[in-house]
Design an enzyme around this catalytic site. Structure first.
Site, PDB file in Angstrom:
ATOM      1  N   LYS A  20       0.853  -1.195   0.000  1.00 33.55           N
ATOM      2  CA  LYS A  20       0.000   0.000   0.000  1.00 33.55           C
ATOM      3  C   LYS A  20       0.878   1.231   0.000  1.00 33.55           C
ATOM      4  CE  LYS A  20      -3.967   2.000   0.070  1.00 33.55           C
ATOM      5  NZ  LYS A  20      -3.385   3.075  -0.739  1.00 33.55           N
ATOM      6  N   LYS A  72       4.555   2.185   8.902  1.00 29.46           N
ATOM      7  CA  LYS A  72       3.345   2.947   9.168  1.00 29.46           C
ATOM      8  C   LYS A  72       2.127   2.021   9.219  1.00 29.46           C
ATOM      9  CE  LYS A  72       3.207   6.758   6.946  1.00 29.46           C
ATOM     10  NZ  LYS A  72       3.035   7.756   5.860  1.00 29.46           N
ATOM     11  N   ASN A 105      -1.953  20.155   0.022  1.00 26.82           N
ATOM     12  CA  ASN A 105      -3.192  19.587   0.536  1.00 26.82           C
ATOM     13  C   ASN A 105      -3.124  19.343   2.038  1.00 26.82           C
ATOM     14  OD1 ASN A 105      -5.862  18.355   0.207  1.00 26.82           O
ATOM     15  ND2 ASN A 105      -4.811  16.451   0.692  1.00 26.82           N
ATOM     16  N   SER A 143      -7.440   5.308   3.454  1.00 24.48           N
ATOM     17  CA  SER A 143      -7.291   4.489   2.247  1.00 24.48           C
ATOM     18  C   SER A 143      -7.713   3.053   2.538  1.00 24.48           C
ATOM     19  CB  SER A 143      -5.840   4.518   1.760  1.00 24.48           C
ATOM     20  OG  SER A 143      -5.587   5.654   0.969  1.00 24.48           O
ATOM     21  N   THR A 184      -5.042  12.766   5.771  1.00 23.88           N
ATOM     22  CA  THR A 184      -3.697  12.918   6.342  1.00 23.88           C
ATOM     23  C   THR A 184      -3.690  14.030   7.381  1.00 23.88           C
ATOM     24  OG1 THR A 184      -2.650  12.133   4.307  1.00 23.88           O
ATOM     25  CG2 THR A 184      -1.279  13.405   5.821  1.00 23.88           C
ATOM     26  N   LYS A 215       5.411   2.006  -2.545  1.00 15.65           N
ATOM     27  CA  LYS A 215       5.414   3.396  -2.995  1.00 15.65           C
ATOM     28  C   LYS A 215       5.757   3.437  -4.463  1.00 15.65           C
ATOM     29  CE  LYS A 215       4.598   7.339  -0.847  1.00 15.65           C
ATOM     30  NZ  LYS A 215       3.599   7.548   0.219  1.00 15.65           N
TER      31      LYS A 215
END
Length: 452
Positions: free
Chosen positions: A93, A117, A244, A381, A213, A129
């Site tokens: 992920k 994480k 963002n 997510s 986030t 990633k």
């Protein structure tokens, strides 16, 4: 045009495991630095040598080149990457970033952080990633679409809803995620919503994902500061990065009563000791793409008294809370001694390098690490992935309550580890994540098991 890079290609097949730090390759400086954090954690836990060996390198690394027909008829070729660091606890992920500085080392490091994480937040994912070396501001929207679809064409066999799931990152957004999901679905001749998260709501996205986030980081700050008897109205904040995540966390803090005195983007920053009106600044930036210290009454905005400052000056401000929300390695040994903030909450990935960590901790500055603070994005997510699989979608209130519970639970567990072992919060977070990863890796069998 895709090339699967083997571990030996990355590490020259001559890594001395007794000399090199865990998870470090001799040619990957950012990944090597990330691995140093793990060394501190390893001193405090009992984990098998097998688990350490498995986590030393990425599981799989894909390097691709993407040819794109530009609007003027010319052809440009862009380098792209996807790294799946570990998938022991579930499919990979991680986001996809578009930036001129993207390279394999950076993507591997980001995948490394994602691994810990996801384990820290107890999500059923591994770490991954991706990225493309490009300045997206130089491309038209049509060129961006062709690039995004070309990237998925190149990596389609490497990803999937049960293999590796994409998400937005630096300079990618819900529209780009929608293109990627659509392209993967075209290739597979069926609608596959779960291959991408951070999609538009109408394409199977989740409520709250765009703000997740920042929202998660806000919940972390609100859970931590009462432990130090700190009240919002008495707390000054500086936010580096007004994209963002940075803009949203700045506004959340402003609305909760914190005095946000400085914000910045890639062009520079603004500082006003009396505090800034963050909703007005966001409104102005949406209209002009520039940060200005303004106060807006409906559509009329007026300039307020402020100083123009650089990003370096923002980092060195005498504030209670510093929020790095830009890119990696913003605070290093070169400028760590200039930092005056009492608390640092890492909303960006890897904004502080390991050398700076030691300097800041020696000064008594409390650091709350990225793998905890900015984990709200991957948590929502996960919620989106679950909703896609079930075909049942939750309202924003339920999303935020689930996120709040998740973030607060892991903050308390990490805080308890830090207090019990008398370590900093970053080390405690790695201990917490590493314990979960070690258990999963050991469940497949260790040397002790096979020796019996």
């Amino acid at each position: 045009m895709a090339k699967l890079i083997q571990e030996n290609d990355l590490n020259n097949s001559a890594v001395d495991d007794t000399q090199s730090p865990p998870l470090a390759s001799k040619n990957a400086s950012l990944l090597s630095d990330a691995g140093k954090r793990l060394e501190k954690a390893l001193k405090h836990i009992d984990i098998s040598e097998d688990a350490i060996a498995r986590l030393r390198y990425p599981k799989a690394t894909l390097s691709v080149h993407i040819p794109v027909r530009m609007d003027d008829g010319s052809l440009k070729v862009f380098a792209g990457y996807r790294v799946r660091y570990d998938d022991t606890r579930g499919p990979g992920k991680g986001g996809v970033r578009y930036h001129p500085g993207v390279n394999l080392d950076e993507v591997q490091s980001l995948a490394f952080w994602m691994t810990f994480k996801c384990a820290l937040l107890d999500l059923p994912f591994g770490g991954a990633k991706g990225g493309i070396t490009v300045n997206p501001k130089e491309l038209s929207k049509s060129e961006l679409e062709r690039l995004s679809r070309g990237y998925v064409d190149a990596i389609a066999g490497f990803i999937g809803p049960n293999i590796d799931i994409l998400a937005p990152d630096v300079y990618t957004n819900s529209t780009i995620m929608g293109w990627m999901m659509d392209q993967y679905s075209i290739i597979n001749r069926q609608l596959v919503r779960g291959v991408v998260t951070g999609k538009p709501l109408t394409l199977g996205g989740s409520q709250g994902r765009n703000e997740a986030t920042a929202t998660g980081a806000f919940y972390v700050i609100e859970a931590i500061l009462p432990k130090f008897d700190i009240k919002p109205e008495q707390t000054t904040v500086a936010v580096q990065g007004f994209g963002n995540a940075g803009a949203i966390i700045a506004e959340l803090l402003f609305k909760a009563g914190y005095k946000v005195v400085a914000v910045s983007d890639s062009q520079g920053g603004i500082y006003a000791p009396q505090g800034l009106d963050i909703p007005s600044i966001r409104h102005h930036k949406a209209q002009s793409r520039r940060i200005k210290a303004v106060y807006c009454d409906d559509s009329v905005c007026s300039i307020v008294e402020h100083q123009n400052i650089s990003n370096a000056e923002l980092l060195a401000l005498d504030v209670d809370i510093l929020v790095p929300a830009a890119l990696e390695n913003q605070i290093t040994a070169a400028n760590a001694s200039d930092i005056k903030a009492k608390f640092i909450f890492e909303v960006a990935n890897g904004p502080i390098d390991s050398a700076a960590d030691e300097i800041l901790l020696a000064k008594g500055i409390k650091i709350f690490p990225d793998i905890l603070v900015n984990a709200g994005g991957v948590t929502v997510s996960y919620f989106e992935w679950v909703q896609n699989r079930n075909g049942w979608y939750w309202e924003l209130e339920e999303i935020n309550q689930r996120l709040k519970t998740k973030m607060e639970t892991e903050v308390e567990k990490t805080w308890a580890i830090a207090q019990k072992l008398e370590v900093d919060m970053r080390t405690a977070a790695y201990i917490h994540g590493l314990n979960r990863l070690g258990e999963a890796l050991d469940a497949k069998g260790t040397r002790d098991y096979f020796k019996q």
